[in-house]
Structure formats: structure tokens, C-alpha cells
Write a protein that holds these residues in place. Structure first.
Motif, PDB file in Angstrom:
ATOM      1  N   ASN A 162     -13.682  51.332  54.936  1.00  0.00           N
ATOM      2  CA  ASN A 162     -13.365  50.728  56.220  1.00  0.00           C
ATOM      3  C   ASN A 162     -13.645  51.651  57.399  1.00  0.00           C
ATOM      4  O   ASN A 162     -13.711  51.193  58.543  1.00  0.00           O
ATOM      5  CB  ASN A 162     -11.903  50.271  56.259  1.00  0.00           C
ATOM      6  CG  ASN A 162     -11.671  49.184  57.285  1.00  0.00           C
ATOM      7  OD1 ASN A 162     -12.491  48.265  57.419  1.00  0.00           O
ATOM      8  ND2 ASN A 162     -10.590  49.275  58.029  1.00  0.00           N
ATOM      9  N   THR A 169      -9.167  43.118  59.358  1.00  0.00           N
ATOM     10  CA  THR A 169      -8.545  42.411  58.234  1.00  0.00           C
ATOM     11  C   THR A 169      -8.373  43.329  57.039  1.00  0.00           C
ATOM     12  O   THR A 169      -7.300  43.375  56.408  1.00  0.00           O
ATOM     13  CB  THR A 169      -9.401  41.200  57.820  1.00  0.00           C
ATOM     14  OG1 THR A 169      -9.542  40.310  58.938  1.00  0.00           O
ATOM     15  CG2 THR A 169      -8.752  40.452  56.662  1.00  0.00           C
ATOM     16  N   LEU A 170      -9.426  44.096  56.727  1.00  0.00           N
ATOM     17  CA  LEU A 170      -9.347  45.037  55.612  1.00  0.00           C
ATOM     18  C   LEU A 170      -8.309  46.119  55.908  1.00  0.00           C
ATOM     19  O   LEU A 170      -7.564  46.536  55.014  1.00  0.00           O
ATOM     20  CB  LEU A 170     -10.712  45.675  55.359  1.00  0.00           C
ATOM     21  CG  LEU A 170     -10.780  46.691  54.212  1.00  0.00           C
ATOM     22  CD1 LEU A 170     -10.306  46.065  52.900  1.00  0.00           C
ATOM     23  CD2 LEU A 170     -12.201  47.238  54.066  1.00  0.00           C
ATOM     24  N   GLN A 171      -8.231  46.546  57.164  1.00  0.00           N
ATOM     25  CA  GLN A 171      -7.248  47.566  57.538  1.00  0.00           C
ATOM     26  C   GLN A 171      -5.825  47.059  57.323  1.00  0.00           C
ATOM     27  O   GLN A 171      -4.954  47.790  56.860  1.00  0.00           O
ATOM     28  CB  GLN A 171      -7.434  47.966  59.001  1.00  0.00           C
ATOM     29  CG  GLN A 171      -6.443  49.020  59.501  1.00  0.00           C
ATOM     30  CD  GLN A 171      -6.500  50.305  58.699  1.00  0.00           C
ATOM     31  OE1 GLN A 171      -7.581  50.849  58.472  1.00  0.00           O
ATOM     32  NE2 GLN A 171      -5.350  50.799  58.267  1.00  0.00           N
ATOM     33  N   LEU A 172      -5.604  45.786  57.638  1.00  0.00           N
ATOM     34  CA  LEU A 172      -4.282  45.189  57.448  1.00  0.00           C
ATOM     35  C   LEU A 172      -3.926  45.145  55.967  1.00  0.00           C
ATOM     36  O   LEU A 172      -2.796  45.490  55.569  1.00  0.00           O
ATOM     37  CB  LEU A 172      -4.254  43.780  58.041  1.00  0.00           C
ATOM     38  CG  LEU A 172      -2.927  43.023  57.903  1.00  0.00           C
ATOM     39  CD1 LEU A 172      -1.811  43.760  58.644  1.00  0.00           C
ATOM     40  CD2 LEU A 172      -3.072  41.594  58.430  1.00  0.00           C
ATOM     41  N   ILE A 173      -4.883  44.736  55.132  1.00  0.00           N
ATOM     42  CA  ILE A 173      -4.655  44.667  53.685  1.00  0.00           C
ATOM     43  C   ILE A 173      -4.370  46.058  53.123  1.00  0.00           C
ATOM     44  O   ILE A 173      -3.446  46.251  52.327  1.00  0.00           O
ATOM     45  CB  ILE A 173      -5.875  44.041  52.976  1.00  0.00           C
ATOM     46  CG1 ILE A 173      -6.040  42.571  53.412  1.00  0.00           C
ATOM     47  CG2 ILE A 173      -5.724  44.144  51.461  1.00  0.00           C
ATOM     48  CD1 ILE A 173      -7.311  41.928  52.905  1.00  0.00           C
ATOM     49  N   VAL A 174      -5.177  47.033  53.552  1.00  0.00           N
ATOM     50  CA  VAL A 174      -5.000  48.412  53.101  1.00  0.00           C
ATOM     51  C   VAL A 174      -3.627  48.940  53.517  1.00  0.00           C
ATOM     52  O   VAL A 174      -2.949  49.624  52.742  1.00  0.00           O
ATOM     53  CB  VAL A 174      -6.112  49.324  53.668  1.00  0.00           C
ATOM     54  CG1 VAL A 174      -5.767  50.802  53.463  1.00  0.00           C
ATOM     55  CG2 VAL A 174      -7.446  49.001  53.010  1.00  0.00           C
ATOM     56  N   SER A 175      -3.215  48.622  54.726  1.00  0.00           N
ATOM     57  CA  SER A 175      -1.927  49.106  55.226  1.00  0.00           C
ATOM     58  C   SER A 175      -0.765  48.542  54.425  1.00  0.00           C
ATOM     59  O   SER A 175       0.169  49.269  54.061  1.00  0.00           O
ATOM     60  CB  SER A 175      -1.769  48.748  56.712  1.00  0.00           C
ATOM     61  OG  SER A 175      -2.747  49.401  57.495  1.00  0.00           O
ATOM     62  N   ILE A 176      -0.807  47.260  54.131  1.00  0.00           N
ATOM     63  CA  ILE A 176       0.263  46.633  53.346  1.00  0.00           C
ATOM     64  C   ILE A 176       0.317  47.226  51.939  1.00  0.00           C
ATOM     65  O   ILE A 176       1.377  47.619  51.453  1.00  0.00           O
ATOM     66  CB  ILE A 176       0.063  45.103  53.275  1.00  0.00           C
ATOM     67  CG1 ILE A 176       0.217  44.483  54.676  1.00  0.00           C
ATOM     68  CG2 ILE A 176       1.066  44.483  52.301  1.00  0.00           C
ATOM     69  CD1 ILE A 176      -0.134  43.010  54.738  1.00  0.00           C
ATOM     70  N   ALA A 177      -0.856  47.297  51.307  1.00  0.00           N
ATOM     71  CA  ALA A 177      -0.913  47.862  49.949  1.00  0.00           C
ATOM     72  C   ALA A 177      -0.505  49.333  49.963  1.00  0.00           C
ATOM     73  O   ALA A 177       0.207  49.801  49.069  1.00  0.00           O
ATOM     74  CB  ALA A 177      -2.329  47.715  49.384  1.00  0.00           C
ATOM     75  N   THR A 230      -0.348  50.828  61.940  1.00  0.00           N
ATOM     76  CA  THR A 230      -1.055  49.550  62.020  1.00  0.00           C
ATOM     77  C   THR A 230      -0.136  48.454  62.543  1.00  0.00           C
ATOM     78  O   THR A 230      -0.565  47.555  63.270  1.00  0.00           O
ATOM     79  CB  THR A 230      -1.588  49.143  60.631  1.00  0.00           C
ATOM     80  OG1 THR A 230      -2.450  50.173  60.137  1.00  0.00           O
ATOM     81  CG2 THR A 230      -2.354  47.826  60.698  1.00  0.00           C
TER      82      THR A 230
END
Length: 238
Positions: A162, A169-177, A230
Motif C-alpha cells: 500500500n 480502502t486497503l489502508q482501512l482493512i490493514v488498520s483493522i486487521a 487511521t
């Protein structure tokens, strides 16, 4: 006539020095970790507030060196820690914290100081709560190591990808995970630090493992903080 030794009382008395040693061991880990965080914060703030420092770094290809240097440092420490003396290992950890500070200086250029402070407080509160649980729980958290390691690898790879994609969108997914993974790692690393002392109490190896424990917990908190930006970070205007 001698009275028979009270077994329960004898065990209780012998446990006192061990428990005191364990507390010193864990306190040493948290103290080293805290000092590392202070070094990182001071270096990051100094670089971010000094144009003569941050412009040559973040305004040139040197930004890639600053970005990936901490990762290279982690690999170096992982492979060399066993061969170092305790003093050298501690110095290497603090040197890593300073390098991490250079890498994190960009945060002060992007986000407001108020939101940085607020996010760090949230991350620290989460860290303390989960670390305390990891220290006191009777559950064996090692059964989660495979899941956590796979999650960590996925988060690292996705984060690197990223950097070049710049996908929100990918940053959001990465942050949650990432928040889930590093929360779990905080509990496990705390329990592991406790187990290391039980296994190697009184040896130099225990001291080295304590420094590695400080490094692991430091990384968990720093990554939690960066990922939570984020959600809670407010960007500078203009």
C-alpha cells in the motif's frame, strides 16, 4: 523433639524471592520499553521541527531509507541478540528506538499534535489493559501464535504494497486487521516474557530475553499507535 516442617508454609516462603524477582524482571522490561518510547518520541519531534533535518530526508529518496531502516534493524537484532552482551543488546535496542524516531517523524508533519497525543493515549490504554490480562490470565496463549504470526505477515506485506498503491480502502482493512493482530501479540508477548523468566531466572539469558521482550512490546504499542491514527488522527490543514 523437632516439629515437622509445614510444607505449605515452606512453599510460600520460597515463592517470595521468586515472585519478587519476576516483578523486577517485568518492571525492567517495561522500563526499557518506556525509555525506548521516550527516545523515539524525542527524536521524531526533533526531526519534524527542524527543516534542515526533515527536508533532506522526506523530500528526497532518503525517505525510503528512513521508512525501511527500522525493519532492517529488527532483523539485525533478531539474529545478533544472542551473541551480544546484555549492555550491547540494550544499547542496540535504544539505537533502534532512535532510528524508529526518524522514521516516525513524518507523523508530526501529517497529523495535528492534539490528535497524535489523543491517539497515543488510546493506544497506551489499550496496551496496558491487554498486557495486564496477558500477565494474569491462566489461559495458554501460545495456541494463538500461528494465527497471530500469519496475521502479522499479512499486515506487513499489505502495508508495504500500500506504500506504492496508496489505497485508502486497503489502508482501512490493514488498520483493522493490524489492531487485532497487535492486540493479540501484546497479550502473548507479555505472557511469554513471564514464561521466559520462569525458565531462565537468574541467568544472563533471562536478561537478554528481557530486552527482546521490551523490543516486542515496544513494537506492539508503536504499531497499535500508528494503526489507530487511521481512525483518530486529524490531518494538518494546508
Amino acid at each position: 523433639m523437632n516439629r515437622p516442617l509445614n510444607t505449605a508454609q515452606s512453599y510460600s516462603q520460597s515463592a517470595i524471592p521468586f515472585n519478587a524477582g519476576l516483578r523486577r524482571h517485568m518492571l525492567g522490561i517495561y522500563n526499557n520499553m518506556a525509555l525506548g518510547l521516550v527516545i523515539t518520541g524525542v527524536v521524531a519531534a526533533l526531526v519534524a521541527s527542524t527543516p534542515a533535518l526533515y527536508q533532506p530526508i522526506f523530500g528526497t529518496p532518503l525517505k525510503w531509507v528512513a521508512m525501511f531502516a527500522p525493519l532492517a534493524f529488527i532483523f539485525f537484532l533478531s539474529f545478533r541478540m544472542e551473541r551480544m552482551s546484555v549492555g550491547s543488546a540494550r544499547t542496540a535496542f535504544f539505537a533502534f528506538a532512535a532510528v524508529m524516531g526518524v522514521s516516525m517523524a513524518s507523523i508530526f508533519l501529517v497529523f495535528t499534535e492534539t490528535s497524535i497525543a489523543r491517539t497515543f493515549f488510546i493506544a497506551a490504554a489499550m496496551f496496558l489493559a491487554v498486557s495486564l490480562w496477558g500477565y494474569t490470565t491462566k489461559s495458554d496463549l501460545s495456541k494463538w501464535t500461528t494465527f497471530l504470526f500469519m496475521g502479522l505477515v499479512g499486515v506487513v506485506i499489505a502495508s508495504i504494497v500500500n506504500v506504492f498503491l496508496g489505497s485508502s480502502t486497503l489502508q482501512l482493512i490493514v488498520s483493522i486487521a493490524g489492531v487485532i493482530v497487535f492486540t493479540g501479540l501484546t497479550a502473548w508477548d507479555t505472557q511469554r516474557a513471564k514464561s521466559d523468566y520462569i525458565a531462565f531466572a537468574g541467568t544472563e539469558h533471562a536478561e537478554k530475553l528481557g530486552i527482546m521482550g521490551a523490543l516486542s512490546l515496544y513494537l506492539n504499542l508503536v504499531n497499535l499507535f500508528q494503526l489507530l491514527l487511521t481512525f483518530f488522527g486529524e490531518r494538518e490543514q494546508g
